[in-house]
Design an enzyme around this catalytic site. Sequence first.
Site, PDB file in Angstrom:
ATOM      1  N   LYS A   1      -7.129 -41.449   5.488  1.00 30.30           N
ATOM      2  CA  LYS A   1      -7.369 -42.772   4.902  1.00 30.30           C
ATOM      3  C   LYS A   1      -6.152 -43.672   5.120  1.00 30.30           C
ATOM      4  CE  LYS A   1     -10.684 -40.907   1.635  1.00 30.30           C
ATOM      5  NZ  LYS A   1     -10.916 -40.272   0.346  1.00 30.30           N
TER       6      LYS A   1
ATOM      7  N   GLN B   1      -8.421 -39.668  -5.500  1.00 24.81           N
ATOM      8  CA  GLN B   1      -8.968 -38.594  -4.678  1.00 24.81           C
ATOM      9  C   GLN B   1      -9.491 -37.464  -5.575  1.00 24.81           C
ATOM     10  OE1 GLN B   1      -9.234 -38.692  -1.234  1.00 24.81           O
ATOM     11  NE2 GLN B   1     -10.356 -36.775  -1.414  1.00 24.81           N
TER      12      GLN B   1
ATOM     13  N   ASP C   1     -14.231 -47.179  -4.458  1.00 27.85           N
ATOM     14  CA  ASP C   1     -15.016 -45.957  -4.288  1.00 27.85           C
ATOM     15  C   ASP C   1     -16.370 -46.064  -4.992  1.00 27.85           C
ATOM     16  OD1 ASP C   1     -14.319 -43.893  -2.670  1.00 27.85           O
ATOM     17  OD2 ASP C   1     -12.998 -42.896  -4.098  1.00 27.85           O
TER      18      ASP C   1
END
Length: 284
Positions: free
Chosen positions: A52, A96, A119
């Site tokens: 990422k 994450q 997200d």
Amino acid sequence: MQLIDGKSLSKKVQDYVQLEVKKLKKERGIVPGLAVVIVGDDPASHAYVSMKEKACKNVGFYSIAHKMPNTIMQEEIIEIIEMMNHNPHIHGILVQLPLPAHIDTNRILEVVNPKKDVDGFHAYNVGRMVTGLESFVACTPLGVMKMFEEYNIELEGKDVVVVGASNIVGKPMASLLLNANATVTVTHIYTKDLASHTKRADIVIVGVGVPALIKADMVKEGAIVIDIGINRLEDGSLVGDVDFDAVAPKCSYITPVPGGVGPMTIAMLLSNTLHAAQQVVGKK
Ligand code: NAD
């Protein structure tokens, strides 16, 4: 059978994001910024975070990774997220997953400012997505929807079976499909006869984490099969949840692993972060 090429579609999306970043910089003096919070030393999570970070660099984003030890207390993670919520250079925040067992994941996700929730995991965005309102949408299911769009795959009235019902993959996937007027069945570990569902589906979307779960006799001739699973085998190779060599000849379209949904997830993260930055300047 046609392969759905996630790698080249991801590149196309990333080229577009890169162009928009240049414009945003030139016209508004803004550089989109992404903060990644990672807790613990899970090698797969660290590999995803480096991918990422690399992708952010390629499109011209500013990015920072907050790497924290497994032993960190929940309140310390919350403090970091609050800091990022107030940092004007950060437009997107990503935590994450998975987090260590002593951390309440839902609590952490709720701390992220919904306007920076690239997200799409905050309940505010999940609720808006389910209702069909504009929202940040989880990157993996959004990437799958982008693939359908790119390959002109019509969803209205189609029988779609989603295998796997997690908050980050299966459930948002099902909502997006429902919003696109598909007839959706969601299956999971407690589903009694998985094959009886997948066999009648026009489209099978699987995100479970079990190599070769979907076999050739579980899909009908001409089906579209989307493989979200990522599994590392003992020999180091990467495979999905579909027995690809046996299933592919029966399909009209299929995604490979690697090179399918995986690259799309990263592309949609960049796209969501760009949108978050554009919203700040009222461009979107
Ligand atoms: P999870 O463990 O949170 O959820 C797994 C789901 O699969 C659950 O709903 C469970 O009930 C179901 N399931 C488990 N075994 C099953 C079985 N035998 N039959 C039917 N259903 C079964 O996992 P997750 O986070 O949703 O991830 C699922 C997979 O997708 C993993 O392989 C993960 O690596 C992959 N993934 C890929 C991407 C990507 O970018 N391609 C992104 C996220 C997750």
